[in-house]
Design an enzyme around this catalytic site. Sequence first.
Site, PDB file in Angstrom:
ATOM      1  N   LYS A 249       0.851  -1.190   0.000  1.00 29.34           N
ATOM      2  CA  LYS A 249       0.000   0.000   0.000  1.00 29.34           C
ATOM      3  C   LYS A 249       0.885   1.237   0.000  1.00 29.34           C
ATOM      4  O   LYS A 249       2.056   1.212   0.393  1.00 29.34           O
ATOM      5  CB  LYS A 249      -0.932   0.017   1.212  1.00 29.34           C
ATOM      6  CG  LYS A 249      -0.242   0.096   2.585  1.00 29.34           C
ATOM      7  CD  LYS A 249       0.149   1.507   3.027  1.00 29.34           C
ATOM      8  CE  LYS A 249       0.887   1.496   4.355  1.00 29.34           C
ATOM      9  NZ  LYS A 249       1.560   2.801   4.654  1.00 29.34           N
TER      10      LYS A 249
ATOM     11  N   ASP B 192      -2.685  -1.452  10.294  1.00 28.17           N
ATOM     12  CA  ASP B 192      -2.820  -1.427   8.834  1.00 28.17           C
ATOM     13  C   ASP B 192      -3.508  -2.669   8.275  1.00 28.17           C
ATOM     14  O   ASP B 192      -3.897  -2.688   7.103  1.00 28.17           O
ATOM     15  CB  ASP B 192      -1.439  -1.315   8.159  1.00 28.17           C
ATOM     16  CG  ASP B 192      -0.826   0.062   8.301  1.00 28.17           C
ATOM     17  OD1 ASP B 192      -1.562   1.020   8.606  1.00 28.17           O
ATOM     18  OD2 ASP B 192       0.391   0.183   8.103  1.00 28.17           O
TER      19      ASP B 192
END
EC number: 2.7.1.148
Length: 319
Positions: free
Chosen positions: A21, A148
């Site tokens: 990401k 996350d």
Amino acid sequence: MSISNPSAASEHLVSVSAPAKINLHLEVLGLRSDGFHELAMVMQSIELADQLHFRNTADGSISLRCDDSSLSTAGDNLIVRAAHLLRERSGFSDLGAAIELQKRIPIGAGLAGGSSDGAATLVGLNGLWNLNFSQGQLEGFAAELGSDMPFCLAGGSQLCFGRGERLESLQAMKASMAVVLVKDPSVSVSTPWAYGRCKELFSSRYLSKESDFEQRRQQLRESSWLNPLRADDPPPLRNDLQEVVAPEVSAVQTTLKLLTDLPGSLAVSMSGSGPSCFALFADVASAQAALQLQQPAFAAAGLSSWCCAFRCEGIKLEA
């Protein structure tokens, strides 16, 4: 949720891709009562991914092998922790798995490689062990393991609040968008250090009221990231940790300078706590052309580089 008999667990190889990401927006709002920072972020999956393979073990053992010898495969690895958590929640203590990791996302890079691997483990073993946990349940397990990890599980384009575990799905970014991603392979940055340093330097400007937090969240919801290319202005990239990390990590300064020189880039930023940085492009072809032009300069500076398209989905079992 219906958990099948473990004797019916899949005998074949299960494979899962674990994408990296980037942070298109990372805003540190203040401190929470639990000691973590309250964040407002836009996170985006990209087409740079680790690959994980799962097989059942007859003796109920959980083991991890990796093609990168620098990565710990012991109990502190999020893959191993995720496997043990999922087995515990299943109620079947005799379930086991042999896990192989092909590492492609750089370690300690601000790209959530470890978190994505952990999330991929939840998905892979949920399939291998025939557990049938729902997506919502898997996201709950992911939140227990790391801030996350819920995003890594859901993927695509997401607003992320709280510690990063509270997700609000965005209209998918234009599928053609891409980044040139660059990292010094000899440098890593500790995420706890970056947030600790942020507190030392900038706590005087932190917000403290939930109403103020919510006002900033709403401003982000209404930002132009909902339609990132509807205007000619560059997308408003922001990373509050960049002003903490860049002055103290020369590799980040060098990387940002070289990325700024790329023709056709819309904006440049550091991802997460660094040291990876990226330049944003309207399409993959533009990103590839810019990388080809600048790659000799990256190589001369000892930097690794990739061209990565945006990814519009999260972690899924592969056929």
